[in-house]
Design a protein around this motif. Structure first.
Motif, PDB file in Angstrom:
ATOM      1  N   VAL A 128      -2.910 -48.394   7.418  1.00 21.29           N
ATOM      2  CA  VAL A 128      -3.018 -48.210   6.102  1.00 21.29           C
ATOM      3  C   VAL A 128      -4.439 -47.301   6.052  1.00 21.29           C
ATOM      4  CG1 VAL A 128      -3.791 -49.252   3.815  1.00 21.29           C
ATOM      5  CG2 VAL A 128      -2.017 -50.407   5.546  1.00 21.29           C
ATOM      6  N   PRO A 129      -4.403 -46.258   5.133  1.00 20.61           N
ATOM      7  CA  PRO A 129      -5.506 -45.457   5.033  1.00 20.61           C
ATOM      8  C   PRO A 129      -6.734 -46.098   4.974  1.00 20.61           C
ATOM      9  CG  PRO A 129      -3.963 -44.678   3.561  1.00 20.61           C
ATOM     10  CD  PRO A 129      -3.266 -45.906   4.194  1.00 20.61           C
ATOM     11  N   ALA A 130      -7.713 -45.974   6.062  1.00 21.12           N
ATOM     12  CA  ALA A 130      -8.917 -46.919   6.175  1.00 21.12           C
ATOM     13  C   ALA A 130      -9.874 -46.209   5.343  1.00 21.12           C
ATOM     14  CB  ALA A 130      -9.447 -46.690   7.541  1.00 21.12           C
ATOM     15  N   ASP A 131      -9.924 -46.665   3.962  1.00 20.33           N
ATOM     16  CA  ASP A 131     -10.683 -46.409   2.999  1.00 20.33           C
ATOM     17  C   ASP A 131     -12.076 -47.339   2.625  1.00 20.33           C
ATOM     18  OD1 ASP A 131      -9.394 -48.092   1.446  1.00 20.33           O
ATOM     19  OD2 ASP A 131      -8.759 -46.528  -0.105  1.00 20.33           O
ATOM     20  N   GLY A 132     -11.756 -48.412   3.201  1.00 17.74           N
ATOM     21  CA  GLY A 132     -12.680 -49.764   2.926  1.00 17.74           C
ATOM     22  C   GLY A 132     -12.591 -50.284   1.820  1.00 17.74           C
ATOM     23  N   ILE A 133     -11.586 -49.987   1.030  1.00 16.77           N
ATOM     24  CA  ILE A 133     -11.247 -50.809  -0.469  1.00 16.77           C
ATOM     25  C   ILE A 133     -10.059 -51.499  -0.290  1.00 16.77           C
ATOM     26  CG2 ILE A 133     -10.537 -49.974  -2.783  1.00 16.77           C
ATOM     27  CD1 ILE A 133     -12.259 -47.490  -2.451  1.00 16.77           C
ATOM     28  N   VAL A 134      -9.927 -52.756  -0.684  1.00 17.61           N
ATOM     29  CA  VAL A 134      -8.849 -53.657  -0.821  1.00 17.61           C
ATOM     30  C   VAL A 134      -8.420 -53.584  -1.924  1.00 17.61           C
ATOM     31  CG1 VAL A 134      -7.934 -55.774  -0.406  1.00 17.61           C
ATOM     32  CG2 VAL A 134     -10.219 -55.217   0.925  1.00 17.61           C
ATOM     33  N   GLY A 135      -7.098 -52.528  -2.014  1.00 21.64           N
ATOM     34  CA  GLY A 135      -6.275 -52.163  -3.165  1.00 21.64           C
ATOM     35  C   GLY A 135      -4.970 -52.549  -2.957  1.00 21.64           C
ATOM     36  N   TYR A 136      -3.947 -52.065  -3.720  1.00 24.66           N
ATOM     37  CA  TYR A 136      -2.696 -52.308  -3.772  1.00 24.66           C
ATOM     38  C   TYR A 136      -2.239 -52.288  -2.339  1.00 24.66           C
ATOM     39  CZ  TYR A 136      -2.511 -52.155  -8.720  1.00 24.66           C
ATOM     40  OH  TYR A 136      -2.974 -52.372  -9.995  1.00 24.66           O
ATOM     41  N   LYS A 137      -2.412 -51.116  -1.775  1.00 24.62           N
ATOM     42  CA  LYS A 137      -1.666 -50.833  -0.340  1.00 24.62           C
ATOM     43  C   LYS A 137      -2.462 -52.051   0.799  1.00 24.62           C
ATOM     44  CE  LYS A 137      -0.878 -45.892   0.260  1.00 24.62           C
ATOM     45  NZ  LYS A 137       0.633 -45.902   0.657  1.00 24.62           N
ATOM     46  N   THR A 138      -3.481 -52.319   0.850  1.00 23.58           N
ATOM     47  CA  THR A 138      -3.700 -53.223   1.699  1.00 23.58           C
ATOM     48  C   THR A 138      -3.560 -54.463   1.249  1.00 23.58           C
ATOM     49  OG1 THR A 138      -6.083 -51.926   2.032  1.00 23.58           O
ATOM     50  CG2 THR A 138      -6.091 -54.256   2.618  1.00 23.58           C
ATOM     51  N   TRP A 139      -3.441 -54.962   0.094  1.00 17.94           N
ATOM     52  CA  TRP A 139      -2.842 -56.482  -0.322  1.00 17.94           C
ATOM     53  C   TRP A 139      -1.502 -56.567   0.033  1.00 17.94           C
ATOM     54  CZ3 TRP A 139      -6.537 -59.468  -1.138  1.00 17.94           C
ATOM     55  CH2 TRP A 139      -7.610 -59.309  -1.914  1.00 17.94           C
ATOM     56  N   ALA A 140      -0.686 -55.354   0.011  1.00 21.99           N
ATOM     57  CA  ALA A 140       0.625 -55.363   0.389  1.00 21.99           C
ATOM     58  C   ALA A 140       0.887 -55.396   1.867  1.00 21.99           C
ATOM     59  CB  ALA A 140       1.158 -54.142  -0.164  1.00 21.99           C
ATOM     60  N   ILE A 141      -0.042 -55.511   2.789  1.00 23.30           N
ATOM     61  CA  ILE A 141       0.206 -55.544   4.182  1.00 23.30           C
ATOM     62  C   ILE A 141       0.823 -56.714   4.514  1.00 23.30           C
ATOM     63  CG2 ILE A 141      -0.917 -55.724   6.694  1.00 23.30           C
ATOM     64  CD1 ILE A 141      -2.984 -53.811   5.479  1.00 23.30           C
ATOM     65  N   HIS A 142       2.051 -56.852   5.114  1.00 26.91           N
ATOM     66  CA  HIS A 142       2.622 -57.976   5.554  1.00 26.91           C
ATOM     67  C   HIS A 142       1.940 -58.601   6.849  1.00 26.91           C
ATOM     68  CE1 HIS A 142       6.309 -57.962   3.277  1.00 26.91           C
ATOM     69  NE2 HIS A 142       6.151 -56.605   3.416  1.00 26.91           N
ATOM     70  N   ILE A 143       1.858 -60.047   6.722  1.00 25.24           N
ATOM     71  CA  ILE A 143       1.214 -60.808   7.521  1.00 25.24           C
ATOM     72  C   ILE A 143       2.025 -61.988   7.884  1.00 25.24           C
ATOM     73  CG2 ILE A 143      -0.754 -62.375   8.035  1.00 25.24           C
ATOM     74  CD1 ILE A 143      -1.443 -59.496   7.397  1.00 25.24           C
ATOM     75  N   GLY A 144       2.456 -61.953   9.319  1.00 24.85           N
ATOM     76  CA  GLY A 144       3.606 -63.027   9.616  1.00 24.85           C
ATOM     77  C   GLY A 144       4.892 -62.876   9.200  1.00 24.85           C
ATOM     78  N   SER A 145       5.212 -63.750   8.384  1.00 22.10           N
ATOM     79  CA  SER A 145       6.479 -63.891   7.618  1.00 22.10           C
ATOM     80  C   SER A 145       6.797 -62.515   6.620  1.00 22.10           C
ATOM     81  CB  SER A 145       6.731 -65.220   6.831  1.00 22.10           C
ATOM     82  OG  SER A 145       5.911 -65.193   5.711  1.00 22.10           O
ATOM     83  N   PRO A 146       7.961 -62.330   6.381  1.00 20.94           N
ATOM     84  CA  PRO A 146       8.287 -61.125   5.614  1.00 20.94           C
ATOM     85  C   PRO A 146       7.636 -61.470   4.070  1.00 20.94           C
ATOM     86  CG  PRO A 146      10.113 -61.889   6.508  1.00 20.94           C
ATOM     87  CD  PRO A 146       9.239 -62.997   7.024  1.00 20.94           C
ATOM     88  N   SER A 147       7.504 -62.637   3.757  1.00 26.06           N
ATOM     89  CA  SER A 147       6.927 -62.962   2.248  1.00 26.06           C
ATOM     90  C   SER A 147       5.489 -63.033   2.593  1.00 26.06           C
ATOM     91  CB  SER A 147       7.594 -64.104   1.671  1.00 26.06           C
ATOM     92  OG  SER A 147       7.343 -65.395   2.483  1.00 26.06           O
TER      93      SER A 147
END
Length: 156
Positions: A128-147
């Motif tokens: 993800v673009p590394a801007d140091g801001i937790v915005g929509y793209k960072t919140w949307a990163i999948h962790i473990g299960s698809p949901s």
């Protein structure tokens, strides 16, 4: 209520809709949160509308926004200088996600330089673009299960 958007729309409000569709597993992940309402977003909107008993028109208007935001609120954007419980939860998440890589963040609810550096490291590791801001793209990163996403892990 955000403005009505449809194919051809662009901007942050489109990113919000795309984030919501990622949370519902109708778009793949942060790569689909690009701020451009194209055919993939329209298909995902139509699927969302059909599954929620809404008029299926591919347009995100008041009823579709209402259904989307009732499931997942618009998440806060966290950046250096942000304070509070969401920052604390983010720090806990980053400590777990980066383990055993040092440094471990102090969970103090203060988004300072160390938290920013940890966010940049995490964003880089996830493409993800590394801007140091937790915005929509960072919140949307999948962790473990698809949901499972960063947003669901942090509780936003």
């Amino acid at each position: 209520m955000p403005t009505t958007i449809e194919e051809g729309s662009r901007g942050t409000v489109v990113e919000l809709a795309q984030y919501e569709l990622v949370r519902d597993i109708l778009l793949a992940g942060p790569e689909d949160v690009d701020g451009t309402f194209g055919p993939n977003t329209e298909r995902a909107v139509r699927t969302f509308q059909a599954s929620h008993g809404l008029t299926v028109d591919g347009v995100v208007g008041p009823h579709t926004w209402g259904a989307m935001l009732a499931e997942h609120a618009d998440p806060p954007f966290l950046k250096e200088g942000s304070l509070g419980s969401h920052v604390s939860s983010l720090q806990i998440f980053l400590n777990a996600a980066m383990a055993p890589s040092p440094p471990s963040l102090v969970v103090d609810g203060i988004f300072g330089p160390q938290t920013r550096a940890a966010v940049v490291h995490f964003q880089t590791s996830r493409g993800v673009p590394a801007d140091g801001i937790v915005g929509y793209k960072t919140w949307a990163i999948h962790i473990g299960s698809p949901s499972g996403t960063v947003a669901s892990e942090v509780g936003v």
